[in-house]
Design a protein around this motif. Sequence first.
Motif, PDB file in Angstrom:
ATOM      1  N   ILE A 198       0.795  -1.250  -0.041  1.00  0.00           N
ATOM      2  CA  ILE A 198       0.105   0.030  -0.086  1.00  0.00           C
ATOM      3  C   ILE A 198       0.872   1.237  -0.053  1.00  0.00           C
ATOM      4  N   PHE A 199       2.046   1.396   0.798  1.00  0.00           N
ATOM      5  CA  PHE A 199       2.767   2.398   1.041  1.00  0.00           C
ATOM      6  C   PHE A 199       3.735   2.607  -0.362  1.00  0.00           C
ATOM      7  N   TRP A 200       3.994   1.510  -0.871  1.00  0.00           N
ATOM      8  CA  TRP A 200       4.832   1.334  -2.245  1.00  0.00           C
ATOM      9  C   TRP A 200       3.810   2.402  -3.334  1.00  0.00           C
ATOM     10  N   PHE A 201       2.569   1.959  -3.573  1.00  0.00           N
ATOM     11  CA  PHE A 201       1.812   2.439  -4.577  1.00  0.00           C
ATOM     12  C   PHE A 201       1.555   4.013  -4.261  1.00  0.00           C
ATOM     13  N   ARG A 202       1.307   4.220  -2.678  1.00  0.00           N
ATOM     14  CA  ARG A 202       1.028   5.699  -2.229  1.00  0.00           C
ATOM     15  C   ARG A 202       2.224   6.560  -2.779  1.00  0.00           C
ATOM     16  N   TYR A 203       3.440   6.121  -2.079  1.00  0.00           N
ATOM     17  CA  TYR A 203       4.524   6.793  -2.402  1.00  0.00           C
ATOM     18  C   TYR A 203       4.833   7.195  -3.988  1.00  0.00           C
ATOM     19  N   ALA A 204       4.778   5.979  -4.910  1.00  0.00           N
ATOM     20  CA  ALA A 204       5.023   6.330  -6.350  1.00  0.00           C
ATOM     21  C   ALA A 204       4.019   7.452  -6.718  1.00  0.00           C
ATOM     22  N   LYS A 205       2.705   7.334  -6.564  1.00  0.00           N
ATOM     23  CA  LYS A 205       1.900   8.441  -6.724  1.00  0.00           C
ATOM     24  C   LYS A 205       1.795   9.594  -6.353  1.00  0.00           C
ATOM     25  N   LEU A 206       2.264   9.532  -5.016  1.00  0.00           N
ATOM     26  CA  LEU A 206       2.802  11.090  -4.413  1.00  0.00           C
ATOM     27  C   LEU A 206       3.982  11.657  -5.129  1.00  0.00           C
ATOM     28  N   SER A 207       5.155  10.698  -5.310  1.00  0.00           N
ATOM     29  CA  SER A 207       6.237  11.282  -5.978  1.00  0.00           C
ATOM     30  C   SER A 207       6.152  11.712  -7.503  1.00  0.00           C
ATOM     31  N   GLY A 208       4.907  11.063  -8.082  1.00  0.00           N
ATOM     32  CA  GLY A 208       4.691  11.486  -9.580  1.00  0.00           C
ATOM     33  C   GLY A 208       4.036  12.859  -9.421  1.00  0.00           C
ATOM     34  N   GLU A 209       3.211  13.212  -8.556  1.00  0.00           N
ATOM     35  CA  GLU A 209       2.566  14.406  -8.237  1.00  0.00           C
ATOM     36  C   GLU A 209       3.479  15.645  -7.996  1.00  0.00           C
ATOM     37  N   SER A 210       4.335  15.360  -6.873  1.00  0.00           N
ATOM     38  CA  SER A 210       5.051  16.485  -6.422  1.00  0.00           C
ATOM     39  C   SER A 210       6.647  16.492  -6.943  1.00  0.00           C
ATOM     40  N   ASN A 211       7.028  15.373  -7.621  1.00  0.00           N
ATOM     41  CA  ASN A 211       8.532  15.653  -8.098  1.00  0.00           C
ATOM     42  C   ASN A 211       9.485  15.465  -6.950  1.00  0.00           C
ATOM     43  N   ASN A 212       9.253  14.838  -5.767  1.00  0.00           N
ATOM     44  CA  ASN A 212      10.308  15.124  -4.582  1.00  0.00           C
ATOM     45  C   ASN A 212      10.728  13.925  -4.551  1.00  0.00           C
ATOM     46  N   GLN A 267      11.577   6.647  -1.413  1.00  0.00           N
ATOM     47  CA  GLN A 267      10.727   5.999  -0.250  1.00  0.00           C
ATOM     48  C   GLN A 267       9.869   4.857  -1.281  1.00  0.00           C
ATOM     49  N   ALA A 268       9.431   5.385  -2.400  1.00  0.00           N
ATOM     50  CA  ALA A 268       8.791   4.527  -3.263  1.00  0.00           C
ATOM     51  C   ALA A 268       9.449   3.227  -3.578  1.00  0.00           C
ATOM     52  N   ARG A 269      10.795   3.481  -3.938  1.00  0.00           N
ATOM     53  CA  ARG A 269      11.645   2.389  -4.168  1.00  0.00           C
ATOM     54  C   ARG A 269      11.880   1.420  -2.951  1.00  0.00           C
ATOM     55  N   LEU A 270      12.130   2.195  -1.685  1.00  0.00           N
ATOM     56  CA  LEU A 270      12.273   1.408  -0.522  1.00  0.00           C
ATOM     57  C   LEU A 270      11.055   0.559  -0.132  1.00  0.00           C
ATOM     58  N   TYR A 271       9.906   1.096  -0.394  1.00  0.00           N
ATOM     59  CA  TYR A 271       8.907   0.288   0.062  1.00  0.00           C
ATOM     60  C   TYR A 271       8.582  -0.791  -0.955  1.00  0.00           C
ATOM     61  N   ARG A 272       8.992  -0.563  -2.237  1.00  0.00           N
ATOM     62  CA  ARG A 272       8.954  -1.708  -3.287  1.00  0.00           C
ATOM     63  C   ARG A 272       9.929  -2.851  -2.689  1.00  0.00           C
ATOM     64  N   ALA A 273      11.067  -2.410  -2.593  1.00  0.00           N
ATOM     65  CA  ALA A 273      11.912  -3.478  -1.960  1.00  0.00           C
ATOM     66  C   ALA A 273      11.655  -4.032  -0.754  1.00  0.00           C
TER      67      ALA A 273
END
Length: 203
Positions: A125-139, A145-151
């Motif tokens: 859940i966090f993986w997909f949420r961070y992926a969405k947030l990073s796409g929206e904010s380019n942070n 964090q998206a990569r960390l949670y994917r791992a």
Amino acid sequence: MREKTKGKKTLLMSVLMSAPGPLIIGLGLMAGRSATQMADFVRRSAELLAIIVSFAVYCKTEKFTEEENEKKETIQRQSNRFVGSMMCLGGLLMMLTTFWASGEEKGNVITGLVIALLGVIANTIFWFRYAKLSGESNNAILAVQARLYRAKSLVDICVTTALTSVYFFPEAAFSYYLDLIGSLVVEIYLIYCGIKTMREAGK
């Protein structure tokens, strides 16, 4: 501003949900000493520290003005290098733990199994949420964090598989090898992700 608030809340939730993991698994090690379970304890401890640092850096850098963008990017790169180094350190320490504990009696691994199973759900859940947030904010912090949670998600799948085998077939030879292989997969993948994160942060 809305994306910043979402990012901060998600990071805070990550810290709160990750915090009990090392403690519970650490207590569980008193009953069982699977190589995968011990490796998972080391891994979760290193990841928790990395998430706490990321949360602190995110809160600090999001207050910077546009004129401070260069300073913000520098701090974010340093934070991401730290996250990458923690992933590598966790993987290396896990390798030592794996070979040190591989010949010991496994005992009861139910605590580690339950935490790993819950981790598969929460981390995905966090993986997909961070992926969405990073796409929206380019942070950069959120992207890492998206990569960390994917791992974390993929690693928890391996841990769950290995500990399930140990729990149901503790005396079977294939359980021993699956436990050993499961921990090695965790370690190698963490080190790979850590090195990739540090390289990208250094660009």
